[in-house]
Design a protein around this motif. Structure first.
Motif, short mmCIF file in Angstrom:
data_model
loop_
_atom_site.label_atom_id
_atom_site.label_comp_id
_atom_site.label_asym_id
_atom_site.label_seq_id
_atom_site.Cartn_x
_atom_site.Cartn_y
_atom_site.Cartn_z
N UNK A 120 0.83 -1.20 0.00
CA UNK A 120 0.00 0.00 0.00
C UNK A 120 0.87 1.25 0.00
N UNK A 121 0.26 2.36 -0.39
CA UNK A 121 1.00 3.60 -0.62
C UNK A 121 0.75 4.58 0.52
N UNK A 122 1.83 5.26 0.96
CA UNK A 122 1.72 6.22 2.06
C UNK A 122 2.28 7.56 1.60
N UNK A 123 1.53 8.64 1.88
CA UNK A 123 2.01 10.01 1.69
C UNK A 123 2.15 10.62 3.08
N UNK A 124 3.34 11.10 3.41
CA UNK A 124 3.66 11.45 4.79
C UNK A 124 4.26 12.84 4.84
N UNK A 125 3.66 13.71 5.65
CA UNK A 125 4.19 15.05 5.91
C UNK A 125 4.63 15.13 7.36
N UNK A 126 5.86 15.60 7.59
CA UNK A 126 6.34 15.78 8.96
C UNK A 126 7.52 16.74 8.95
N UNK A 127 7.70 17.46 10.07
CA UNK A 127 8.90 18.28 10.25
C UNK A 127 10.00 17.50 10.98
N UNK A 128 9.70 16.27 11.35
CA UNK A 128 10.70 15.41 12.00
C UNK A 128 11.49 14.70 10.90
N UNK A 129 12.66 15.26 10.59
CA UNK A 129 13.43 14.74 9.47
C UNK A 129 13.94 13.32 9.73
N UNK A 130 14.17 12.98 11.01
CA UNK A 130 14.62 11.62 11.32
C UNK A 130 13.52 10.62 10.98
N UNK A 131 12.26 10.96 11.31
CA UNK A 131 11.14 10.07 10.99
C UNK A 131 10.95 9.97 9.49
N UNK A 132 11.05 11.09 8.80
CA UNK A 132 10.89 11.09 7.34
C UNK A 132 11.95 10.23 6.69
N UNK A 133 13.19 10.37 7.15
CA UNK A 133 14.30 9.62 6.55
C UNK A 133 14.15 8.12 6.79
N UNK A 134 13.72 7.74 8.01
CA UNK A 134 13.62 6.32 8.31
C UNK A 134 12.43 5.66 7.62
N UNK A 135 11.41 6.44 7.29
CA UNK A 135 10.18 5.88 6.77
C UNK A 135 10.07 5.95 5.25
N UNK A 136 10.43 7.09 4.68
CA UNK A 136 10.10 7.35 3.27
C UNK A 136 11.17 6.82 2.32
N UNK A 137 10.74 6.56 1.10
CA UNK A 137 11.65 6.10 0.05
C UNK A 137 11.99 7.21 -0.94
N UNK A 138 11.10 8.19 -1.06
CA UNK A 138 11.30 9.29 -1.99
C UNK A 138 10.72 10.56 -1.38
N UNK A 139 11.23 11.71 -1.80
CA UNK A 139 10.79 12.95 -1.20
C UNK A 139 10.50 14.04 -2.21
N UNK A 140 9.55 14.92 -1.84
CA UNK A 140 9.24 16.12 -2.59
C UNK A 140 9.42 17.31 -1.65
#
Length: 425
Positions: free
Chosen positions: A221-241
């Motif tokens: 399944x697909x996830x779109x994730x917004x956060x100001x916690x860059x550590x969480x974004x880095x550990x979770x996401x595969x690509x970024x905008x």
């Protein structure tokens, strides 16, 4: 649409009118209608300022988003990052169909569940259990399907004791726990999450990130994730905008996107090894200025691992303070995570008198791998409140790491965070 593409956004723009909406709205609507029946373009699409919240514009219209284009593949976790006001939440609201774009179109190939604000989609008068069934019905699930997931949802949320209590009596943390559990377990093909996980405690955030990784990697399944916690974004996401002023300024791998964003924020940092503090209203001694120096006394903020980094704090004394205090510094990595700490008091048994005007500390940087770091300073009486707390005071960079002179350079792409000295037989 390609069968692997689950979301395709084409030329998405969103325009808002500033100020109090009222006088003039009808005339604008009539003007739009008059242009439309004549087959002409909306006249107000030609006006509007860029979405820069820090400046005063000349137009009463603003483009919250302008010409956004991207595609999301099935099973991908896309991180959307940017400063406050960049347009992240507006974009997610359009993707979640909460609001419509002014121009452009979005094509979806799956069922969507969204978690945009605490309590979104919940009826406060209904119990937690009733809200689970309500949200499932909105997603198009049958009562039997929802019931089959009910125990998992309640267990994951940790709200079992209150599940038959009206949601209006939940705390914000409990509400977001239940809302996330509902969104994650009722099997939408697309899950949209906007910052709300920050409301939860550390244990829940860890569970939620693990669950998002599971549903993406294990269930496709697909996830779109917004956060100001860059550590969480880095550990979770595969690509970024990366969004800036309503426009996409970078799209690519998540590490590259975060680095681009951080470099934008800190593009001045390493030319400023001396920083003065903005006036503080804290009581007691205050930090006025901090400096980074090498052992020769030269100001610098780019070092090699193994160099001694000398910290100098210029203090505004407070002779009314009768107690001695400790100076504490914390090193944070570029994602904002606390990386190291040192206390003059607890660790070195060094306390300062209230009339102190200069504090020095030397850091052995041998354990720091290449990358960007920031320092937080605290003046502190053990067991009592802080006198002064300067977060993100100054930044420095470790450029290279070869303290054992092997000729092999560790690089910033390595995942470990620190280096430990060792002996080998």
């Amino acid at each position: 649409m390609n069968k692997d593409i689950i979301i395709k956004a084409e030329n998405i723009s969103k325009q808002y009118r500033l100020g109090t909406i009222g006088t003039g709205t009808l005339s604008h609507d009539l003007n739009r209608w008059w242009h439309r029946i004549r087959g002409k373009e909306d006249p107000y699409l030609k006006v509007g300022d860029v979405n820069d919240r820090s400046t005063k514009g000349q137009s009463e219209y603003v483009w919250a988003l302008k010409d956004i284009n991207f595609e999301v593949e099935r099973g991908e976790i896309l991180g959307i990052i940017g400063k406050n006001g960049a347009g992240k939440s507006t974009l997610l609201k359009i993707l979640a169909k909460v609001t419509a774009p002014t121009t452009g179109s979005i094509k979806f190939n799956g069922r969507i569940a969204s978690l945009l604000e605490v309590g979104t989609g919940f009826n406060g008068e209904l119990t937690g259990r009733e809200n689970i069934y309500l949200n499932g019905a909105i997603l198009g699930m049958t009562k039997k399907e929802i019931t089959s997931k009910l125990d998992e949802i309640i267990e994951f949320s940790g709200c079992e004791r209150y599940i038959d209590t009206p949601v209006k009596r939940y705390s914000s943390g409990m509400t977001v726990r239940l809302a996330f559990a509902v969104a994650a377990f009722l099997e939408p093909e697309i899950l949209i999450i906007d910052e709300v996980l920050a409301v939860g405690d550390a244990e829940f955030q860890k569970k939620a990130i693990g669950k998002m990784q599971d549903i993406s990697k294990g269930e496709g399944r697909t996830v779109l994730f917004v956060s100001h916690n860059m550590a969480a974004v880095k550990s979770l996401c595969t690509r970024g905008i990366l969004l800036e002023n309503g426009k996409v300024v970078f799209e690519g791998g998540i590490s590259e996107a975060i680095d681009f964003y951080i470099n934008q924020q800190n593009n001045f940092s390493f030319q400023n090894p001396v920083l003065k503090k903005i006036n503080s209203d804290s009581k007691g001694p205050k930090i006025l200025q901090c400096e980074l120096k090498d052992l020769n006394g030269l100001n610098k903020s780019v070092f090699s691992a193994g160099d001694i980094i000398s910290l100098h704090l210029i203090i505004q004394p407070d002779i009314k303070t009768n107690k001695k205090y400790a100076a504490v510094w914390f090193v944070h990595d570029k994602y904002g995570e606390e990386f190291a700490v040192c206390s003059s008091g607890n660790m070195n048994n060094k306390f300062y008198d209230p009339e102190t005007i200069l504090i020095k500390s030397n850091i052995d940087s041998s354990g720091l791998l290449p990358g960007d770091y920031s320092i937080r300073f605290v003046l502190h009486i053990p067991g009592e409140d802080n006198f002064d707390d300067w977060k993100g005071a100054i930044n420095f960079n470790i450029l290279s790491h070869d303290i054992n002179k092997t000729g092999f350079e560790y690089t910033s792409i390595w995942s470990p965070k620190t280096f430990l000295k060792s002996e080998w037989e």
